[in-house]
Write a protein that holds these residues in place. Structure first.
Motif, PDB file in Angstrom:
ATOM      1  N   GLY A   1       0.999  -1.363   0.044  1.00  0.00           N
ATOM      2  CA  GLY A   1      -0.235   0.088   0.123  1.00  0.00           C
ATOM      3  C   GLY A   1       0.672   1.340   0.000  1.00  0.00           C
ATOM      4  O   GLY A   1       0.523   2.069  -0.604  1.00  0.00           O
ATOM      5  N   ASN A   2       1.839   1.197   0.765  1.00  0.00           N
ATOM      6  CA  ASN A   2       2.729   2.443   0.904  1.00  0.00           C
ATOM      7  C   ASN A   2       4.147   2.282  -0.217  1.00  0.00           C
ATOM      8  O   ASN A   2       5.152   3.142   0.155  1.00  0.00           O
ATOM      9  N   ALA A   3       4.137   1.275  -0.891  1.00  0.00           N
ATOM     10  CA  ALA A   3       5.265   0.881  -1.549  1.00  0.00           C
ATOM     11  C   ALA A   3       5.852   2.235  -2.647  1.00  0.00           C
ATOM     12  O   ALA A   3       6.908   2.426  -2.960  1.00  0.00           O
ATOM     13  N   LEU A   4       4.807   2.645  -3.345  1.00  0.00           N
ATOM     14  CA  LEU A   4       5.078   3.649  -4.326  1.00  0.00           C
ATOM     15  C   LEU A   4       5.739   4.932  -3.569  1.00  0.00           C
ATOM     16  O   LEU A   4       6.637   5.296  -4.125  1.00  0.00           O
ATOM     17  N   SER A   5       4.925   5.319  -2.419  1.00  0.00           N
ATOM     18  CA  SER A   5       5.556   6.606  -1.756  1.00  0.00           C
ATOM     19  C   SER A   5       6.967   6.324  -1.244  1.00  0.00           C
ATOM     20  O   SER A   5       7.688   7.089  -1.285  1.00  0.00           O
ATOM     21  N   PHE A   6       6.947   5.121  -0.722  1.00  0.00           N
ATOM     22  CA  PHE A   6       8.247   4.729  -0.029  1.00  0.00           C
ATOM     23  C   PHE A   6       9.517   4.774  -1.280  1.00  0.00           C
ATOM     24  O   PHE A   6      10.515   5.342  -0.984  1.00  0.00           O
TER      25      PHE A   6
ATOM     26  N   GLY B   1       2.776  -7.541  -5.443  1.00  0.00           N
ATOM     27  CA  GLY B   1       3.783  -7.321  -6.137  1.00  0.00           C
ATOM     28  C   GLY B   1       3.900  -6.928  -7.543  1.00  0.00           C
ATOM     29  O   GLY B   1       4.271  -6.018  -8.032  1.00  0.00           O
ATOM     30  N   PHE B   2       3.051  -7.534  -8.321  1.00  0.00           N
ATOM     31  CA  PHE B   2       2.675  -7.489  -9.787  1.00  0.00           C
ATOM     32  C   PHE B   2       2.301  -5.974 -10.054  1.00  0.00           C
ATOM     33  O   PHE B   2       2.515  -5.087 -10.903  1.00  0.00           O
ATOM     34  N   GLU B   3       1.391  -5.703  -9.204  1.00  0.00           N
ATOM     35  CA  GLU B   3       0.587  -4.362  -9.291  1.00  0.00           C
ATOM     36  C   GLU B   3       1.513  -3.499  -8.944  1.00  0.00           C
ATOM     37  O   GLU B   3       1.572  -2.388  -9.612  1.00  0.00           O
ATOM     38  N   VAL B   4       2.148  -3.514  -7.950  1.00  0.00           N
ATOM     39  CA  VAL B   4       3.143  -2.595  -7.521  1.00  0.00           C
ATOM     40  C   VAL B   4       4.374  -2.351  -8.646  1.00  0.00           C
ATOM     41  O   VAL B   4       4.795  -1.373  -8.988  1.00  0.00           O
ATOM     42  N   CYS B   5       4.603  -3.413  -9.284  1.00  0.00           N
ATOM     43  CA  CYS B   5       5.753  -3.375 -10.313  1.00  0.00           C
ATOM     44  C   CYS B   5       5.376  -2.613 -11.457  1.00  0.00           C
ATOM     45  O   CYS B   5       5.902  -1.689 -12.025  1.00  0.00           O
ATOM     46  N   LYS B   6       4.015  -2.806 -12.011  1.00  0.00           N
ATOM     47  CA  LYS B   6       3.224  -2.242 -12.905  1.00  0.00           C
ATOM     48  C   LYS B   6       3.449  -0.683 -12.794  1.00  0.00           C
ATOM     49  O   LYS B   6       3.460   0.168 -13.466  1.00  0.00           O
ATOM     50  N   LEU B   7       2.932  -0.223 -11.362  1.00  0.00           N
ATOM     51  CA  LEU B   7       2.631   1.140 -11.016  1.00  0.00           C
ATOM     52  C   LEU B   7       4.397   1.903 -11.076  1.00  0.00           C
ATOM     53  O   LEU B   7       4.397   2.857 -11.437  1.00  0.00           O
ATOM     54  N   LEU B   8       5.157   0.938 -10.639  1.00  0.00           N
ATOM     55  CA  LEU B   8       6.520   1.515 -10.437  1.00  0.00           C
ATOM     56  C   LEU B   8       7.134   1.873 -11.930  1.00  0.00           C
ATOM     57  O   LEU B   8       7.685   2.633 -12.203  1.00  0.00           O
TER      58      LEU B   8
ATOM     59  N   GLN C   1       5.169   2.460 -14.365  1.00  0.00           N
ATOM     60  CA  GLN C   1       4.727   3.818 -15.044  1.00  0.00           C
ATOM     61  C   GLN C   1       5.142   5.169 -14.465  1.00  0.00           C
ATOM     62  O   GLN C   1       5.564   5.982 -15.261  1.00  0.00           O
ATOM     63  N   ILE C   2       5.516   4.783 -12.949  1.00  0.00           N
ATOM     64  CA  ILE C   2       6.057   5.899 -12.556  1.00  0.00           C
ATOM     65  C   ILE C   2       7.551   6.534 -12.787  1.00  0.00           C
ATOM     66  O   ILE C   2       7.939   7.466 -13.173  1.00  0.00           O
ATOM     67  N   LEU C   3       8.156   5.258 -12.640  1.00  0.00           N
ATOM     68  CA  LEU C   3       9.774   5.382 -13.011  1.00  0.00           C
ATOM     69  C   LEU C   3      10.212   5.180 -14.353  1.00  0.00           C
ATOM     70  O   LEU C   3      11.322   5.620 -14.691  1.00  0.00           O
ATOM     71  N   GLY C   4       9.447   4.738 -15.208  1.00  0.00           N
ATOM     72  CA  GLY C   4       9.570   4.167 -16.504  1.00  0.00           C
ATOM     73  C   GLY C   4      10.682   3.261 -16.583  1.00  0.00           C
ATOM     74  O   GLY C   4      11.467   3.166 -17.719  1.00  0.00           O
ATOM     75  N   GLN C   5      10.820   2.291 -15.448  1.00  0.00           N
ATOM     76  CA  GLN C   5      11.696   1.325 -15.633  1.00  0.00           C
ATOM     77  C   GLN C   5      11.414   0.174 -14.455  1.00  0.00           C
ATOM     78  O   GLN C   5      11.167   0.640 -13.426  1.00  0.00           O
ATOM     79  N   CYS C   6      11.594  -1.246 -14.772  1.00  0.00           N
ATOM     80  CA  CYS C   6      10.992  -1.923 -14.084  1.00  0.00           C
ATOM     81  C   CYS C   6      11.184  -3.480 -14.413  1.00  0.00           C
ATOM     82  O   CYS C   6      10.819  -3.451 -15.904  1.00  0.00           O
TER      83      CYS C   6
END
Length: 76
Positions: free
Chosen positions: A37-42, A62-69, A71-76
């Motif tokens: 839940g707080n992984a992205l802000s972390f 973790g799959f959802e977090v990775c997809k969001l990362l 999108q945000i970071l442009g690398q995963c």
């Protein structure tokens, strides 16, 4: 040269301890959280060089977090 930072996103405390100990022995700085839940802000706050991400974490998997990362970071 500054130490590289590794973020560990894992809900099992024993795994966090083992990973942290071994990575610190190799000269890395380690930050960790146990929630999807707080992984992205972390990750935004800590700006790690590498993320170790468990796929079965609470709140967001973790799959959802990775997809969001990605999108945000442009690398995963």
């Amino acid at each position: 040269m500054s130490k590289k930072c590794i973020a560990v996103i894992e809900d099992e405390e024993d795994i966090i301890k083992v990973l942290t100990f071994n990575l610190e022995q190799e000269g890395y700085d380690v930050v960790s959280t146990s929630s999807g839940g707080n992984a992205l802000s972390f990750v935004r706050k800590n700006k790690p060089d590498l993320v170790i991400l468990d796929v079965m974490i609470p709140e967001r998997d973790g799959f959802e977090v990775c997809k969001l990362l990605n999108q945000i970071l442009g690398q995963c």
